[in-house]
Write an enzyme that holds these catalytic residues in place. Structure first.
Site, PDB file in Angstrom:
ATOM      1  N   GLU A 198      54.855  46.532  41.391  1.00  0.00           N
ATOM      2  CA  GLU A 198      54.876  45.295  40.600  1.00  0.00           C
ATOM      3  C   GLU A 198      56.145  45.354  39.748  1.00  0.00           C
ATOM      4  OE1 GLU A 198      51.037  44.968  38.660  1.00  0.00           O
ATOM      5  OE2 GLU A 198      49.977  45.182  40.566  1.00  0.00           O
ATOM      6  N   ARG A 247      42.657  52.349  36.433  1.00  0.00           N
ATOM      7  CA  ARG A 247      41.194  52.459  36.469  1.00  0.00           C
ATOM      8  C   ARG A 247      40.707  53.827  35.992  1.00  0.00           C
ATOM      9  NH1 ARG A 247      42.608  48.037  37.635  1.00  0.00           N
ATOM     10  NH2 ARG A 247      41.742  46.528  39.101  1.00  0.00           N
ATOM     11  N   HIS A 265      52.233  43.502  34.367  1.00  0.00           N
ATOM     12  CA  HIS A 265      51.786  43.458  35.762  1.00  0.00           C
ATOM     13  C   HIS A 265      52.264  42.190  36.465  1.00  0.00           C
ATOM     14  CE1 HIS A 265      48.815  46.803  35.686  1.00  0.00           C
ATOM     15  NE2 HIS A 265      48.803  46.532  34.387  1.00  0.00           N
ATOM     16  N   TYR A 279      36.855  47.518  33.227  1.00  0.00           N
ATOM     17  CA  TYR A 279      37.319  48.811  33.716  1.00  0.00           C
ATOM     18  C   TYR A 279      38.240  49.454  32.679  1.00  0.00           C
ATOM     19  CZ  TYR A 279      40.952  45.524  35.303  1.00  0.00           C
ATOM     20  OH  TYR A 279      41.892  44.527  35.366  1.00  0.00           O
ATOM     21  N   ALA A 280      38.427  50.785  32.811  1.00  0.00           N
ATOM     22  CA  ALA A 280      39.161  51.553  31.801  1.00  0.00           C
ATOM     23  C   ALA A 280      40.660  51.486  32.095  1.00  0.00           C
ATOM     24  CB  ALA A 280      38.673  52.997  31.791  1.00  0.00           C
ATOM     25  N   THR A 281      41.326  50.496  31.465  1.00  0.00           N
ATOM     26  CA  THR A 281      42.734  50.225  31.741  1.00  0.00           C
ATOM     27  C   THR A 281      43.657  51.235  31.060  1.00  0.00           C
ATOM     28  OG1 THR A 281      42.853  48.770  29.815  1.00  0.00           O
ATOM     29  CG2 THR A 281      42.314  47.730  31.919  1.00  0.00           C
ATOM     30  N   ARG A 335      46.152  50.497  29.242  1.00  0.00           N
ATOM     31  CA  ARG A 335      46.447  50.032  27.878  1.00  0.00           C
ATOM     32  C   ARG A 335      45.282  50.251  26.916  1.00  0.00           C
ATOM     33  NH1 ARG A 335      45.972  45.932  31.575  1.00  0.00           N
ATOM     34  NH2 ARG A 335      44.115  44.626  31.358  1.00  0.00           N
ATOM     35  N   GLU A 376      50.107  39.510  32.882  1.00  0.00           N
ATOM     36  CA  GLU A 376      50.059  39.366  34.342  1.00  0.00           C
ATOM     37  C   GLU A 376      50.807  38.086  34.696  1.00  0.00           C
ATOM     38  OE1 GLU A 376      48.771  40.921  37.776  1.00  0.00           O
ATOM     39  OE2 GLU A 376      47.299  41.417  36.230  1.00  0.00           O
ATOM     40  N   TYR A 432      43.994  43.523  46.073  1.00  0.00           N
ATOM     41  CA  TYR A 432      42.535  43.585  45.980  1.00  0.00           C
ATOM     42  C   TYR A 432      41.830  43.573  47.337  1.00  0.00           C
ATOM     43  CZ  TYR A 432      43.016  42.871  40.912  1.00  0.00           C
ATOM     44  OH  TYR A 432      43.338  43.005  39.585  1.00  0.00           O
TER      45      TYR A 432
END
Length: 313
Positions: A24, A71, A116, A164-166, A168, A178, A288
């Site tokens: 990205e 993640r 992102h 989810y556990a990003t 950041r 994004e 995805y």
């Protein structure tokens, strides 16, 4: 008359992450530029640190090496004993947590902007993790207002099972940025310009806040994740229908029950079920496919923030 506002500590430490996903490229390009010449992101009294989060994935121009870095910032990964046997991104997550955290501690960075790109037609998107944060709602309101008439959407990922556990999330105030559509491994000047403006306005907001400006109560429209939708699949688990042309590129637009969603190879349309309108995001996102997510359904709601002012003033 006593003003009812939330007094917040001034912001001291900010990081800007690029390359959490190595293909990205807008965030990678901007962070590398700012590491060479950071004048554009400097603000008086503020430490702003640009940082490449997944250098190996950036070098390979791939999303990740062993697993998705965005993640693995939960305690089950950050608490693992460091060893060479761990996946590269889990080791990297522990290093990042050491540099910018520790997560949930007083010492962690105040704000992390994580940059992102998406292949979906989502335009400028801010990702919010906490619907109760007056500070972030105020910041997002400021960015949205400053970008107008260019639209800027807010995606709320607060959900008991889908959050989810990003990367950041180690900061006190995590901000996902994004911007799309942009193919993986490609740089587009228009997308770069939009992301750059989002960061500029965000840093201006922090500067104004630190200088003692009071931000009056405000409200923003957000899109809250409700459900992830997989592609229809055959007995072998392979994709059996693709995103319908009428849904393609229609991120953030209302999708009503009965509207076309998928199209089979023999021309059969599969419509949206259920009994309420949803707002699709990450429609046909390339990254995805492996996560078995054709798009996410969101609900539109309004979040309100109290007036805020730095506690120093």
């Amino acid at each position: 008359m006593i003003s009812c506002h939330a007094a917040e500590d001034p912001i001291k430490k900010v990081a800007i992450f690029g390359g959490t996903h190595g293909n990205e490229l807008t965030g990678v390009f901007l962070v590398k530029h700012w590491l060479e010449n950071g004048t554009e992101i400097q603000r008086t009294g503020l430490e702003v640190k640009p940082f490449i989060t997944n250098p190996r994935a950036v070098k390979e121009c791939t999303r990740y090496i062993d697993c998705d870095l965005n993640r693995v910032f939960g305690p089950e990964y950050l608490g693992k004993k460091m060893s060479e046997d761990l996946p590269y991104e889990v080791r990297r997550a522990q290093e990042i947590n050491h540099l910018f955290g520790p997560k949930d501690s007083e010492d962690s960075y105040d704000i992390i902007f994580d940059l992102h790109n998406t292949t979906s037609n989502m335009g400028c998107t801010l990702i919010l993790e906490d619907s109760r944060s007056d500070f972030l709602i105020q910041m997002f309101h400021y960015i949205k207002t400053s970008l107008a008439p260019l639209p800027c959407y807010v995606y709320l990922i607060e959900h008991p099972s889908l959050r989810y556990a990003t990367t950041r999330s180690i900061a006190k105030y995590p901000v996902g940025i994004e911007v799309g559509p942009q193919p993986q491994g490609v740089l587009r000047a228009d997308i770069l310009d939009q992301m750059r403006k989002m960061i500029k306005h965000a840093l201006d907001f922090i500067h104004n806040f630190n200088e003692g400006k009071e931000f009056p109560p405000c409200a923003i429209e957000v899109y809250k994740i409700m459900e992830k939708v997989d592609y229809p699949r055959n007995e072998s688990g392979e994709i059996a229908a693709i995103i319908h042309p009428k849904l393609q590129d229609q991120d953030w637009k209302p999708l009503h029950p009965g509207d076309p969603v998928f199209l089979t190879p023999d021309g059969k349309t599969i419509p949206l079920g259920g009994d309420h309108t949803v707002y699709p995001v990450f429609v046909n996102e390339a990254a995805y496919y492996e996560k078995k997510e054709a798009f996410a359904k969101t609900a539109k709601l309004t979040l309100n923030a109290k007036s805020i002012r730095s506690s120093l003033h």
